[in-house]
Design an enzyme around this catalytic site. Sequence first.
Site, PDB file in Angstrom:
ATOM      1  N   GLU A 136       0.840  -1.039  -0.028  1.00 23.20           N
ATOM      2  CA  GLU A 136      -0.076   0.048   0.054  1.00 23.20           C
ATOM      3  C   GLU A 136       0.671   1.422  -0.067  1.00 23.20           C
ATOM      4  O   GLU A 136       0.444   2.173  -0.954  1.00 23.20           O
ATOM      5  CB  GLU A 136      -1.095   0.072   1.289  1.00 23.20           C
ATOM      6  CG  GLU A 136      -1.866  -1.299   1.248  1.00 23.20           C
ATOM      7  CD  GLU A 136      -2.702  -1.405   0.038  1.00 23.20           C
ATOM      8  OE1 GLU A 136      -3.022  -0.226  -0.642  1.00 23.20           O
ATOM      9  OE2 GLU A 136      -3.331  -2.297  -0.395  1.00 23.20           O
ATOM     10  N   ASP A 204       3.669  -4.889  -5.884  1.00 18.77           N
ATOM     11  CA  ASP A 204       4.391  -6.219  -5.431  1.00 18.77           C
ATOM     12  C   ASP A 204       5.715  -5.912  -5.374  1.00 18.77           C
ATOM     13  O   ASP A 204       6.428  -6.389  -4.407  1.00 18.77           O
ATOM     14  CB  ASP A 204       3.616  -7.387  -6.292  1.00 18.77           C
ATOM     15  CG  ASP A 204       2.398  -7.545  -5.868  1.00 18.77           C
ATOM     16  OD1 ASP A 204       1.822  -7.221  -4.955  1.00 18.77           O
ATOM     17  OD2 ASP A 204       1.783  -8.316  -6.687  1.00 18.77           O
TER      18      ASP A 204
END
Length: 486
Positions: A136, A204
């Site tokens: 995030e 990621d």
Amino acid sequence: MSKITSTKSLLAGAISLFFCATAPMAFANNDLPDLGTAAVNTFSLEKETIYGDAYMRVIRSSAPMLNDPVLSQYLTELGNKLVAHATGVKTPFYFFLLRNDEINAFAFFGGHVGVHTGLFLNADNESQIASVLGHEITHVTQRHLARSLEAQDKSSTATIVGMLGAILLTIASPQAGMAALATTQALSTQAKINFTRAHEKEADRIGMQILVDAGFDPNGAADFFAKLATRYRFTSKPPQMLLTHPLPESRITEARNRATQYPHRYVPDNIDFQLAKARIQVRFSSYSEEAALALFDKQLRKRTYTFKNAALYGKALALFRTKHFDEAEEIIDNLLKEDSNNLFYIDTKTDLLVQREATDEAIKFLETQHELKPFSQVINTNLAHVYIEADKATQAIPLLEELIFLDKQNQLPFFLLSDAYKKTGNKAMEHFVNAESMALGADYKGAIDQLNFAYRLSQEKPLQLARIEARIRQFKQAKSAIEALQ
């Protein structure tokens, strides 16, 4: 001028006005810059901050935010540890918890990162939680939402206007606004634009680098992905996190392969994570009183815990909840003998002392801790609360004002400060602080009412009258600007 251009100008001006009107003047001059009527589709960092702050106010007014100082401090410290190893950090970060058993986390403008308590309930260790936060954080540092909205805006200018207009409508009329957010094309598009495939891959990849650099296990991401995939493989209703963060098999494989590129190292779990998880299980989940106590009794009996002390802490919280206060205090006292500076134990010990009305003992206990940790949110919040309970509210006021200065987004110190002024008989300041708290939750009508009460009670204080008058004007302007968008 086209209709859309006019709407965009009005929206930008209203948002700018909205934020100039909501800075907590009583404690610090933190007004955000006035962006005037510049075009919305140029996403400066200043605008991201403004939009993020707007959405945060909506969340405070309509979502179950968790104002727990121990959990807030733990999450903030964990998040900041990761942010310290991120690149491209251009805004402050603000981490907050929502009381929701659903597995989810999300990021939006201005460095805001929200975490559902369900994420803690379903994670096995701190590296798994940290992997989600790193992901995030990357969405924020890489400005994924801004980039996506700019791309959308090129093909559909109304998209961003629709979404931001719905957010502002929510501030003015929560029920109507939430309906608008649920049905507007902007929100249906948001699920597609927030996390495109390229953005997810980037989050990621960079998120794992942050994870490793911060000293966590790179396998945390793949382990958590695999756990979610196994649990929800055959369900017809996956958790919200899997709707906004799709989890194809290739993503798990990529995470596994990426983790193998880093040197293997043993990363021991952190007891504070297990303490936070236990606290959420007992106090902020769907567990009943009896089920929570049975859970930790079983862990201790079968030795299935990661840390025995975390299981004991969970049992103490469950005993407190079932009103077995003496048993709970015995456990907490033993835990404090082993770790006298642990904030989880200190907070619960304070609750136990207040419960048995031993406020003098609680004050002595917390004042000693305050000397060691003068800026601790947990210590200062607890100490202020105990001062108020002990009819020493005047001593609570400077502590609470300092907490507000350090974290202007936290409503809990405002609530306590209102109580403190009420105890001291300062009704004018009680109403003034209530107004600031309501503004944080975007309740401008209520805030103006509170300021009017404060004004009538401040007739002998010219400077206070001038400040209240200015605040009333600002809140009225913000309210009018929002209403103009409906």
